[in-house]
Scaffold this motif. Structure first.
Motif, short mmCIF file in Angstrom:
data_model
loop_
_atom_site.label_atom_id
_atom_site.label_comp_id
_atom_site.label_asym_id
_atom_site.label_seq_id
_atom_site.Cartn_x
_atom_site.Cartn_y
_atom_site.Cartn_z
N UNK A 233 -5.36 -20.31 -55.90
CA UNK A 233 -4.08 -19.97 -56.52
C UNK A 233 -2.99 -19.80 -55.46
N UNK A 234 -3.39 -19.34 -54.28
CA UNK A 234 -2.46 -19.15 -53.17
C UNK A 234 -2.24 -20.40 -52.35
N UNK A 235 -2.69 -21.54 -52.88
CA UNK A 235 -2.49 -22.85 -52.26
C UNK A 235 -3.22 -23.00 -50.94
N UNK A 236 -4.36 -22.32 -50.82
CA UNK A 236 -5.24 -22.57 -49.69
C UNK A 236 -6.18 -23.70 -50.08
N UNK A 237 -6.64 -24.45 -49.09
CA UNK A 237 -7.69 -25.43 -49.31
C UNK A 237 -9.00 -24.64 -49.21
N UNK A 238 -9.61 -24.38 -50.36
CA UNK A 238 -10.79 -23.50 -50.38
C UNK A 238 -11.88 -24.09 -51.27
N UNK A 239 -13.10 -24.01 -50.79
CA UNK A 239 -14.27 -24.46 -51.54
C UNK A 239 -15.32 -23.36 -51.50
N UNK A 240 -16.24 -23.42 -52.45
CA UNK A 240 -17.31 -22.45 -52.51
C UNK A 240 -18.61 -22.99 -51.97
N UNK A 241 -19.36 -22.13 -51.29
CA UNK A 241 -20.70 -22.43 -50.82
C UNK A 241 -21.62 -21.38 -51.41
N UNK A 242 -22.60 -21.84 -52.16
CA UNK A 242 -23.56 -20.94 -52.80
C UNK A 242 -24.94 -21.60 -52.73
N UNK A 243 -25.80 -21.08 -51.86
CA UNK A 243 -27.09 -21.75 -51.63
C UNK A 243 -27.98 -21.83 -52.87
N UNK A 244 -27.76 -20.96 -53.86
CA UNK A 244 -28.61 -20.95 -55.05
C UNK A 244 -28.04 -21.77 -56.20
#
Length: 131
Positions: free
Chosen positions: A34-45
């Motif tokens: 929402x803050x216009x960052x380039x962000x992705x999630x990492x979730x090993x499960x």
């Protein structure tokens, strides 16, 4: 480095349960987006294919890791971060351990214990994002 200086970097990864709307990792990821960052999630499960399982899978150079996962799993991500040359981590409350902090110090990784949601709210006026 002061915690808010991490907000000068655009490429983030949130490590934790980014799929469950009730979890902080999810709220942090959505607030960064929402803050216009380039962000992705990492979730090993992850079994849905919605999140990456490792840092190596992320298709861009990561500037900052937001560590929002059990410290027993977090240390392995810090070792992977070192391999990939990622040198900044924001450690959320509850995700810290002496092992992680010592590892970061010994390997030139800037480790800052703080809360991304507070930083985004105070320094960027970004509200906590709820879907």
């Amino acid at each position: 480095m002061e915690p808010q200086e991490l907000l000068n970097y655009k490429n983030w990864v949130v490590i934790g349960n980014v799929l469950d709307e009730s979890k902080y990792a999810y709220k942090i990821l959505k607030s960064l987006e929402h803050g216009e960052f380039n962000a992705k999630g990492v979730y090993p499960k992850d079994t849905t294919g919605s999140a990456f399982k490792s840092l190596k899978e992320v298709p861009y150079k990561i500037d900052v890791i937001d560590l929002c996962i059990n410290p027993a799993l977090g240390i392995d991500f810090m070792k992977e971060a070192k391999e990939l040359g990622i040198d900044k981590v924001l450690i959320q409350p509850g995700a810290e351990s002496k092992e992680i902090l010592d590892y970061c110090k010994e390997n030139g990784i800037t480790a800052i214990e703080s809360c991304a949601l507070v930083l985004l709210s105070v320094y960027r006026n970004i509200k906590i994002h709820h879907d």
